[in-house]
Design a protein around this motif. Structure first.
Motif, short mmCIF file in Angstrom:
data_model
loop_
_atom_site.label_atom_id
_atom_site.label_comp_id
_atom_site.label_asym_id
_atom_site.label_seq_id
_atom_site.Cartn_x
_atom_site.Cartn_y
_atom_site.Cartn_z
N PRO A 1 -13.11 -13.69 -30.47
CA PRO A 1 -12.46 -12.84 -31.47
C PRO A 1 -10.95 -12.88 -31.36
N LEU A 2 -10.29 -12.73 -32.50
CA LEU A 2 -8.84 -12.57 -32.49
C LEU A 2 -8.46 -11.19 -31.95
N ILE A 3 -9.26 -10.19 -32.32
CA ILE A 3 -8.98 -8.80 -31.98
C ILE A 3 -10.17 -8.24 -31.21
N ASP A 4 -9.91 -7.56 -30.11
CA ASP A 4 -10.96 -7.13 -29.20
C ASP A 4 -11.36 -5.66 -29.34
N ALA A 5 -10.59 -4.87 -30.09
CA ALA A 5 -10.93 -3.46 -30.31
C ALA A 5 -10.02 -2.90 -31.39
N TYR A 6 -10.56 -1.94 -32.14
CA TYR A 6 -9.83 -1.34 -33.27
C TYR A 6 -9.82 0.17 -33.12
N MET A 7 -8.62 0.75 -33.07
CA MET A 7 -8.49 2.21 -33.14
C MET A 7 -7.62 2.56 -34.34
N THR A 8 -8.14 3.44 -35.19
CA THR A 8 -7.39 3.91 -36.36
C THR A 8 -7.41 5.43 -36.35
N GLY A 9 -6.40 6.03 -36.97
CA GLY A 9 -6.36 7.48 -36.94
C GLY A 9 -5.63 8.09 -38.12
N ARG A 10 -5.97 9.35 -38.39
CA ARG A 10 -5.31 10.15 -39.42
C ARG A 10 -5.30 9.49 -40.79
N MET A 11 -6.43 8.92 -41.18
CA MET A 11 -6.53 8.31 -42.50
C MET A 11 -7.95 8.49 -43.02
N ALA A 12 -8.08 9.17 -44.16
CA ALA A 12 -9.38 9.28 -44.82
C ALA A 12 -9.54 8.05 -45.71
N TYR A 13 -10.33 7.08 -45.26
CA TYR A 13 -10.46 5.81 -45.96
C TYR A 13 -10.89 6.03 -47.41
N GLY A 14 -10.26 5.29 -48.32
CA GLY A 14 -10.57 5.42 -49.73
C GLY A 14 -9.76 6.48 -50.43
N GLU A 15 -8.93 7.19 -49.70
CA GLU A 15 -8.15 8.28 -50.30
C GLU A 15 -7.12 7.76 -51.28
N VAL A 16 -6.66 6.53 -51.10
CA VAL A 16 -5.68 5.94 -52.02
C VAL A 16 -6.36 5.04 -53.04
N GLY A 17 -7.63 5.28 -53.31
CA GLY A 17 -8.37 4.49 -54.28
C GLY A 17 -9.38 3.59 -53.61
N GLY A 18 -10.42 3.23 -54.33
CA GLY A 18 -11.43 2.34 -53.77
C GLY A 18 -12.58 3.10 -53.16
N PHE B 1 -14.99 0.02 -32.76
CA PHE B 1 -14.24 0.54 -33.92
C PHE B 1 -14.18 2.05 -33.75
N VAL B 2 -12.98 2.57 -33.54
CA VAL B 2 -12.79 3.98 -33.20
C VAL B 2 -11.88 4.62 -34.24
N THR B 3 -12.31 5.72 -34.85
CA THR B 3 -11.49 6.44 -35.81
C THR B 3 -11.26 7.86 -35.31
N VAL B 4 -10.01 8.30 -35.42
CA VAL B 4 -9.62 9.63 -34.95
C VAL B 4 -9.12 10.43 -36.15
N TYR B 5 -9.84 11.49 -36.45
CA TYR B 5 -9.49 12.34 -37.59
C TYR B 5 -8.76 13.59 -37.11
N SER B 6 -7.65 13.93 -37.77
CA SER B 6 -7.03 15.23 -37.56
C SER B 6 -7.80 16.27 -38.37
N GLN B 7 -7.35 17.52 -38.28
CA GLN B 7 -8.03 18.56 -39.06
C GLN B 7 -7.92 18.29 -40.55
N SER B 8 -6.82 17.69 -41.01
CA SER B 8 -6.66 17.41 -42.44
C SER B 8 -7.70 16.42 -42.94
N GLU B 9 -7.91 15.34 -42.18
CA GLU B 9 -8.88 14.33 -42.62
C GLU B 9 -10.30 14.87 -42.58
N LEU B 10 -10.64 15.61 -41.55
CA LEU B 10 -12.01 16.11 -41.49
C LEU B 10 -12.25 17.15 -42.58
N MET B 11 -11.20 17.94 -42.91
CA MET B 11 -11.35 18.91 -44.00
C MET B 11 -11.48 18.19 -45.33
N HIS B 12 -10.76 17.09 -45.51
CA HIS B 12 -10.91 16.27 -46.71
C HIS B 12 -12.35 15.83 -46.88
#
Length: 493
Positions: free
Chosen positions: A263-280, A295-306
């Motif tokens: 693999p080119l990339i061995d791990a993915y961490m993303t945070g504070r983004m509600a996927y699809g919020e900007v369309g799609g 694949f690790v996603t970290v939600y703040s209170q804003s994203e989880l409330m969304h």
């Protein structure tokens, strides 16, 4: 031209795949000095500053250029086009200090902010990582796709607030000679996300793959010459996290590989983004999720409330594929410490909420400690095979969350010490209507504190116990726990 396009990607066989492609290696050239520190520099006083020399690190800036496919949000490649962007490298001076892992992150549109760097810089430098931030942006168009809205008033408001800091024009205004050469392909008419123009650079995914290829190839003249790179991790927060959902969802992890098939990339961490919020698509698990890398996603209170309001359910955590979702209570979407160059946000007084008691106190708790612990857990999952902890979701009731009647805080989720032993009620803008990107908290009165804890000494003792529990659960590193202080002060009692 045909020869160039044919050489851009090389086909090969990979175990478990019918075919894959080796991305072309981009050209990397040092940026000539201009007498100014680069945008996002850790050496310039500001939100990204840290004393690199004290940690034995150096910072360098390079141009990254090549030919890359322009891909729609639906995953269709429409053409190949040249690009030139820049990368900002931070690396140990002594190769013996390097731990073999490079963390990469696209800078945010808003003031070229390195959100992941801000949240994990102390940890990265303590543990000997290398870091590479890079720019994904476009020339200033007549209508920037970041602001194309179905409501003219919303579009105009966004342009007024952010229009000066979200494209290459901003970078050139800061340092023209340095950033004038930058350019990526963009065509809002042909590239859509949902029903609106795609705000993401069509070449984003391929630029990321080519960067990872360049770093992991250990080329003798690369930006990490002298360091032996074994792993590349993504640590991407805020709006650029969508790039990685697209990358995984479209199967780029399996498609773009190293020459040996790895693999080119061995791990993915993303945070504070509600996927699809900007369309799609508002999906939460990539449809072509790989099995072998986290694949690790970290939600703040804003994203989880969304997601609660929209009725979007998060998937269960699994070890195959390696999937983790963390809903972190007591984490805001944005802090003052997260702002980029020339980036500002409205405060309560700016939106007519100057007297609203719910809107007066921003919460600025040290969530970087939790982000660092999660990144460390992901690293151990890759290197040692030790699975990251599984956390419960925040409790829902209908299209809202459940709050503890005694403390006023959300039930469930990852609970840092300031939530396990709270001194405030941590709110989201969806609930308070403060009109802020920053979330706010409502501090307890002296009467409330005494009712919950009796004395400041008892509160402090319980806070220490909560720290120990967070360390045990894997959400706080021991070295960070030592410096974490109770949020309420003795005088508050």
């Amino acid at each position: 031209m045909r020869a160039v396009l044919q050489s851009a990607l090389v086909s090969l066989s990979v175990s478990g795949l019918s075919w894959a492609e080796v991305p072309t290696t981009p050209t990397i050239v040092a940026v000539p000095p201009s007498g100014k520190a680069p945008l996002s520099s850790a050496q310039r006083r500001g939100t990204e500053y840290i004393d690199l020399a004290r940690h034995g690190y150096v910072e360098e800036e390079y141009y990254l250029s090549g030919i890359a496919p322009a891909i729609t949000a639906a995953g269709e490649t429409l053409l190949q086009a040249p690009y030139t962007t820049r990368i900002l490298v931070r690396k140990p001076i002594d190769p013996a200090r390097f731990n073999g892992t490079v963390v990469i992150e696209p800078f945010s549109w808003f003031g070229e902010r390195g959100a992941g760097w801000i949240l994990t810089r102390d940890y990265l430098l303590r543990r000997g990582y290398a870091y590479v931030g890079y720019t994904l942006n476009i020339n200033k168009p007549k209508r920037d796709p970041k602001f194309i809205s179905e409501m003219a008033a919303e579009e105009a408001d966004g342009i007024r607030q952010y229009g000066r800091i979200v494209n290459f024009d901003f970078m050139r205004r800061y340092d023209y000679a340095r950033y004038a050469p930058l350019g990526t392909y963009s065509d809002p008419e042909r590239f859509k996300r949902g029903s609106v123009a795609d705000p993401f650079v069509p070449q984003s995914q391929a630029i990321a793959a080519q960067l990872a290829m360049a770093l992991k190839s250990n080329a003798p003249q690369g930006p990490l010459t002298g360091l032996e790179v074994h792993r590349v991790y993504v640590n991407s927060w805020a709006v650029t996290a969508q790039v990685w959902m697209d990358y995984l969802d479209q199967g780029r992890h399996q498609q773009w590989r190293m020459p040996d098939g790895g693999p080119l990339i061995d791990a993915y961490m993303t945070g504070r983004m509600a996927y699809g919020e900007v369309g799609g698509d508002a999906i939460r698990v990539p449809r072509k999720m790989p099995d072998a890398v986290p694949f690790v996603t970290v939600y703040s209170q804003s994203e989880l409330m969304h997601d609660a309001i929209e009725g979007i359910e998060l998937p269960p955590d699994t070890d195959s594929p390696k999937l983790r979702y963390y809903e972190v209570t007591g984490m805001p979407h944005l802090r003052l410490a997260d702002l980029g160059t020339e980036h500002s946000e409205r405060l309560a007084a700016d939106v007519g909420k100057g007297r609203d008691p719910r809107c007066q106190t921003l919460y600025d708790e040290p969530v970087e400690m939790l982000a660092s612990a999660l990144l460390d857990g992901m690293d151990r999952w890759v290197r040692e095979g030790t699975a990251m902890p599984k956390a419960p979701r925040v409790a829902r009731k209908g299209k809202s969350v459940v709050r503890d009647p005694a403390t006023g805080n959300m039930l469930g989720g990852v609970r840092p010490p300031w939530i396990s032993v709270p001194s405030s009620r941590y709110m989201t803008d969806q609930e308070t209507r403060c009109g802020l990107i920053y979330d706010t908290k409502i501090p307890y009165s002296r009467t409330q504190l005494r009712k919950l804890y009796g004395t400041g000494e008892i509160y402090a003792k319980k806070f220490e116990e909560a720290k120990a529990l967070s360390v045990k659960e894997g959400y706080l590193l021991p070295e960070d726990a030592a410096s974490l202080r109770p949020i309420a002060k003795p005088g508050d009692f």
